[in-house]
Design an enzyme around this catalytic site. Structure first.
Site, mmCIF file in Angstrom:
data_model
loop_
_atom_site.group_PDB
_atom_site.id
_atom_site.type_symbol
_atom_site.label_atom_id
_atom_site.label_comp_id
_atom_site.label_asym_id
_atom_site.label_seq_id
_atom_site.Cartn_x
_atom_site.Cartn_y
_atom_site.Cartn_z
ATOM 1 N N HIS A 242 -17.630 -36.239 -47.436
ATOM 2 C CA HIS A 242 -16.810 -35.493 -46.465
ATOM 3 C C HIS A 242 -16.790 -36.213 -45.129
ATOM 4 O O HIS A 242 -16.124 -35.781 -44.213
ATOM 5 C CB HIS A 242 -17.427 -34.116 -46.193
ATOM 6 N N PRO B 13 -15.665 -38.777 -42.650
ATOM 7 C CA PRO B 13 -14.519 -39.689 -42.546
ATOM 8 C C PRO B 13 -14.925 -41.128 -42.216
ATOM 9 O O PRO B 13 -14.272 -42.070 -42.686
ATOM 10 C CB PRO B 13 -13.673 -39.104 -41.406
ATOM 11 N N GLY B 14 -15.993 -41.298 -41.423
ATOM 12 C CA GLY B 14 -16.440 -42.653 -41.080
ATOM 13 C C GLY B 14 -16.932 -43.390 -42.305
ATOM 14 O O GLY B 14 -16.597 -44.551 -42.552
ATOM 15 N N ASP C 38 -25.648 -41.695 -49.876
ATOM 16 C CA ASP C 38 -26.515 -40.912 -49.004
ATOM 17 C C ASP C 38 -27.255 -41.919 -48.132
ATOM 18 O O ASP C 38 -27.808 -42.898 -48.633
ATOM 19 C CB ASP C 38 -27.489 -40.025 -49.773
ATOM 20 N N TYR D 248 -24.636 -42.950 -35.646
ATOM 21 C CA TYR D 248 -25.579 -43.534 -34.691
ATOM 22 C C TYR D 248 -25.227 -44.981 -34.308
ATOM 23 O O TYR D 248 -26.025 -45.654 -33.651
ATOM 24 C CB TYR D 248 -26.998 -43.510 -35.287
ATOM 25 N N LYS E 207 -19.689 -55.435 -39.360
ATOM 26 C CA LYS E 207 -20.684 -54.420 -39.737
ATOM 27 C C LYS E 207 -20.932 -54.476 -41.249
ATOM 28 O O LYS E 207 -22.073 -54.473 -41.703
ATOM 29 C CB LYS E 207 -20.228 -53.014 -39.303
HETATM 30 P P1 ITT Z 1 -21.531 -36.753 -47.007
HETATM 31 O O1 ITT Z 1 -22.849 -36.161 -47.475
HETATM 32 O O2 ITT Z 1 -20.362 -35.847 -47.201
HETATM 33 O O3 ITT Z 1 -21.302 -38.131 -47.562
HETATM 34 P P2 ITT Z 1 -22.891 -36.855 -44.440
HETATM 35 O O4 ITT Z 1 -22.515 -37.359 -43.077
HETATM 36 O O5 ITT Z 1 -23.496 -35.476 -44.517
HETATM 37 O O6 ITT Z 1 -21.608 -36.969 -45.396
HETATM 38 P P3 ITT Z 1 -25.415 -38.021 -45.246
HETATM 39 O O7 ITT Z 1 -26.039 -36.736 -45.610
HETATM 40 O O8 ITT Z 1 -25.647 -39.223 -46.124
HETATM 41 O O9 ITT Z 1 -23.843 -37.911 -45.116
HETATM 42 O O10 ITT Z 1 -25.868 -38.357 -43.753
HETATM 43 C C1 ITT Z 1 -25.782 -39.635 -43.272
HETATM 44 C C2 ITT Z 1 -25.873 -39.606 -41.751
HETATM 45 O O11 ITT Z 1 -26.585 -40.772 -41.334
HETATM 46 C C3 ITT Z 1 -24.476 -39.693 -41.137
HETATM 47 O O12 ITT Z 1 -23.956 -38.403 -40.850
HETATM 48 C C4 ITT Z 1 -24.749 -40.505 -39.881
HETATM 49 O O13 ITT Z 1 -25.189 -39.650 -38.855
HETATM 50 C C5 ITT Z 1 -25.905 -41.408 -40.295
HETATM 51 N N1 ITT Z 1 -25.389 -42.701 -40.787
HETATM 52 C C6 ITT Z 1 -25.343 -43.150 -42.081
HETATM 53 N N2 ITT Z 1 -24.780 -44.353 -42.143
HETATM 54 C C7 ITT Z 1 -24.444 -44.687 -40.879
HETATM 55 C C8 ITT Z 1 -23.814 -45.789 -40.314
HETATM 56 O O14 ITT Z 1 -23.360 -46.792 -41.042
HETATM 57 N N3 ITT Z 1 -23.645 -45.793 -38.984
HETATM 58 C C9 ITT Z 1 -24.065 -44.786 -38.223
HETATM 59 N N4 ITT Z 1 -24.647 -43.680 -38.676
HETATM 60 C C10 ITT Z 1 -24.840 -43.622 -40.006
#
Ligand code: ITT
Length: 198
Positions: free
Chosen positions: A10, A12-13, A71, A154, A175
Site C-alpha cells: 500500500h 506508494p514510495g 517488508d 526515512y 538509490k
Molecule cells: P506495506 O506493508 O503496504 O508494503 P508499509 O509502509 O507499511 O507498506 P512496512 O511495514 O514494510 O511497509 O514498513 C516499512 C517502513 O520502513 C516504511 O513505511 C518506511 O518508513 C521505512 N522504509 C522502508 N524502506 C525504506 C526506504 O527505502 N527508504 C526510506 N524508508 C524506508
C-alpha cells in the site's frame, strides 16, 4: 519472464521503487488496484521475512495471481535495532513520514553512535503454494538533520554508504544500485529466473 505479478504493498514510495526495479529486471508487475484487490494484512510477524510472506500469501490468495511483497525498515544501533519491523508505525498512527524521521532525530539527539542499516525482505507467493524469498541490507548512518526531497520514509535522514549524501539526495537509479530493496529484488529476480526455468 512473461508472468504477471501483483505487488503486495500500500506504500506508494515502495510501489514505485519495486515497479521500476522489477520492470528493469524483466518482471511484469501490476499494483493491487490494477489487480482489483484491496487486502489489509496484519503484520504479526517478528521478522521482516515473516511479515513479507504474510503479505505475499494474502494478496496471492485474494488476486489468484503470484504476489510479491516487501517488508522493510530502518534498524538503528543506538536504538537497539529499532524501529526495525515497527518502522512504518514508529511514534503511532498519527505521524506521517516527516513526523517519524523528526521523532527519530529527536531520539538520536546527542547520540554519537549513529550507525544504522536498512533491511528488506522480499517474499513471493504463487497460487500453487510455492514461495520464494530474498533479503537485502544497506549499511549507513543517521544524519543530524534531514536533507533531500527524493525517495520516501526515512530517506532524508539516512546517509548512504560512501556517498556523503542521504538517500533523499540520490536519484531513483542511484538509490536502487545500493539500497536494501535494490539488493533484495536483484537476488529475488535471480531466484525467480531459476524457478521459472525449472
Ligand atoms: P506495506 O506493508 O503496504 O508494503 P508499509 O509502509 O507499511 O507498506 P512496512 O511495514 O514494510 O511497509 O514498513 C516499512 C517502513 O520502513 C516504511 O513505511 C518506511 O518508513 C521505512 N522504509 C522502508 N524502506 C525504506 C526506504 O527505502 N527508504 C526510506 N524508508 C524506508
Amino acid at each position: 519472464m512473461s508472468r504477471q505479478f501483483v505487488l503486495a504493498t500500500h506504500n506508494p514510495g515502495k510501489l514505485a521503487e519495486m515497479k521500476r526495479i522489477l520492470s528493469g529486471l524483466g518482471v511484469e508487475v501490476i499494483s493491487p488496484a490494477e489487480a482489483g484487490v484491496e487486502v489489509d494484512v496484519e503484520e504479526t510477524g517478528t521478522t521482516f521475512a515473516e511479515n513479507a510472506m504474510l503479505k505475499a500469501r494474502a494478496v496471492c490468495a485474494a488476486a489468484g495471481l503470484p504476489a510479491i511483497a516487501d517488508d522493510s525498515g530502518l534498524c538503528v544501533d543506538a536504538l537497539n535495532g529499532g524501529p526495525g519491523v515497527y518502522s512504518a508505525r514508529y511514534g503511532g498512527e498519527e505521524l506521517d513520514d516527516r513526523g517519524r524521521y523528526m521523532l527519530l532525530l529527536e531520539c538520536m539527539r546527542g547520540q554519537t553512535t549513529r550507525a544504522a542499516h536498512f533491511s528488506c525482505a522480499v517474499a513471493c507467493a504463487f497460487p500453487n503454494g510455492d514461495t520464494l524469498e530474498a533479503e537485502g541490507r544497506c549499511d549507513g548512518s543517521i544524519a543530524f538533520a534531514p536533507i533531500g526531497e527524493g525517495g520516501f520514509g526515512y530517506d532524508p535522514v539516512f546517509l548512504a554508504p560512501g556517498k556523503g549524501k542521504t538517500f533523499g539526495q540520490l536519484t531513483a537509479e542511484e538509490k536502487a544500485e545500493i539500497s536494501h530493496r535494490g539488493k533484495a529484488l536483484a537476488a529475488f529476480a535471480e531466484k525467480l529466473g531459476t524457478y521459472l526455468d525449472g
